[in-house]
Scaffold this active site. Sequence first.
Site, mmCIF file in Angstrom:
data_model
loop_
_atom_site.group_PDB
_atom_site.id
_atom_site.type_symbol
_atom_site.label_atom_id
_atom_site.label_comp_id
_atom_site.label_asym_id
_atom_site.label_seq_id
_atom_site.Cartn_x
_atom_site.Cartn_y
_atom_site.Cartn_z
ATOM 1 N N SER A 168 0.825 -1.213 0.000
ATOM 2 C CA SER A 168 0.000 0.000 0.000
ATOM 3 C C SER A 168 0.862 1.267 0.000
ATOM 4 O O SER A 168 1.857 1.359 0.722
ATOM 5 C CB SER A 168 -0.896 0.007 1.237
ATOM 6 O OG SER A 168 -1.702 1.155 1.217
ATOM 7 N N ALA B 217 6.745 10.779 4.804
ATOM 8 C CA ALA B 217 5.692 11.276 5.702
ATOM 9 C C ALA B 217 4.570 11.799 4.815
ATOM 10 O O ALA B 217 4.189 12.965 4.886
ATOM 11 C CB ALA B 217 6.235 12.370 6.604
ATOM 12 N N ASN C 207 -6.620 -0.964 1.628
ATOM 13 C CA ASN C 207 -5.987 -0.473 2.860
ATOM 14 C C ASN C 207 -6.872 0.610 3.461
ATOM 15 O O ASN C 207 -7.230 1.567 2.783
ATOM 16 C CB ASN C 207 -4.591 0.065 2.486
ATOM 17 C CG ASN C 207 -3.775 0.498 3.684
ATOM 18 O OD1 ASN C 207 -3.916 1.601 4.184
ATOM 19 N ND2 ASN C 207 -2.900 -0.368 4.139
ATOM 20 N N CYS D 198 0.085 3.654 10.822
ATOM 21 C CA CYS D 198 0.697 4.765 10.082
ATOM 22 C C CYS D 198 1.405 5.697 11.056
ATOM 23 O O CYS D 198 0.772 6.248 11.960
ATOM 24 C CB CYS D 198 -0.339 5.549 9.282
ATOM 25 S SG CYS D 198 0.468 6.882 8.346
ATOM 26 N N ILE E 5 5.419 -5.604 7.770
ATOM 27 C CA ILE E 5 5.323 -4.550 8.761
ATOM 28 C C ILE E 5 5.102 -3.201 8.079
ATOM 29 O O ILE E 5 5.396 -3.061 6.884
ATOM 30 C CB ILE E 5 6.618 -4.455 9.629
ATOM 31 C CG1 ILE E 5 7.839 -4.206 8.753
ATOM 32 C CG2 ILE E 5 6.763 -5.640 10.520
ATOM 33 C CD1 ILE E 5 9.151 -3.970 9.509
ATOM 34 N N GLY F 227 11.371 -4.111 2.880
ATOM 35 C CA GLY F 227 12.671 -4.229 2.222
ATOM 36 C C GLY F 227 12.788 -5.312 1.182
ATOM 37 O O GLY F 227 13.911 -5.660 0.774
#
Length: 307
Positions: free
Chosen positions: A22, A71, A102, A133, A194, A247
């Site tokens: 997402s 951000a 999401n 978030c 995560i 990652g």
Amino acid sequence: MTSDLRVSLPGLELKNPIMPASGCFGFGQEYGRYYDLNLLGAIIIKAATKEPRLGNATPRVAETPSGMLNAIGLQNPGIEAIMAEKLPWLAECYPDLPIIANVADNTEADYVAVCERISQAPNVHAIELNISCPNVAHGGLEFGTSPEAAATLTKACVAVSQVPVYVKLSPNVTDIRPIAKAVEAAGAAGFSLINTLVGMRIDPKTRQPILANQTGGLSGPAIKPVAIRLVHQVRSISNLPIIGMGGVATAGDALELMAAGANAVAVGTANFSEPFACPNIIKALPDELAKYDLHDFKTFAVNQEVL
Ligand SMILES: Cc1cc2nc3c(=O)[nH]c(=O)nc-3n(C[C@H](O)[C@H](O)[C@H](O)COP(=O)(O)O)c2cc1C
């Protein structure tokens, strides 16, 4: 010998376990110009909130060694525009592609309203409940760092959702296991693991934070070992399916997460540096599996039993 890459999860019959994460693939429209999105196992679309959001002030991304800080702040056109434009476009162009929606917001009532509405879209096969978030003042981590708050919100969202709810947990906690247990007891169908790790960069010239939001979420190769650890930790206490991410840039990374306990794998930041990251990983999976004399994911499931 041909490989069978299929993976079956609640709500999701996937032709392969690879999907964009997402916020790193929008609603698929831009990437759809470069390759056939039918190659993907599924798509996790950008966060949906009740009202449209412009997101945080800029600058809102910064590079870091082996990753990036963002951000963005849940920028999205709002649930009504997603229902009216984005999901119908995906349904028309890719009728067989499973979509994971999401969902994020500020209050429990708004999360519930968005889950109820978006789960009615015929091509939404599952919800990824984003309670992690790090880049918004209200919502997100407020729900994701306490087992009680996470369970209350999960229960309310599960009650109104027509599709299975996967809860996206935060790495920004001391111990993820009590939160995962609470969310499982509250009716989650699975986990998504995560989200990003809270980080910060400072410009030495101005001695000010580079991001207007001051802090941002760290993603990319730098966080893969954290993702592996957290997937492994949650697998050690739960048999629920896990969509693993953090990652992943290669088929080897994807298999490492699956060996830790993930049943499917999402690819986020890698899409920005390599737009063909997902199809490249899917193409490489059979050879990567063959290195271990495997042609499907059934024996990976051995590692996914609760330890
Ligand atoms: C630019 C950007 C935007 C993101 N937006 C969202 C979002 O809207 N909802 C969400 O749950 N996660 C969001 N994420 C987190 C990713 O989905 C993913 O969990 C995280 O980046 C770790 O995976 P990666 O290291 O492969 O990027 C975003 C990440 C990035 C880099």
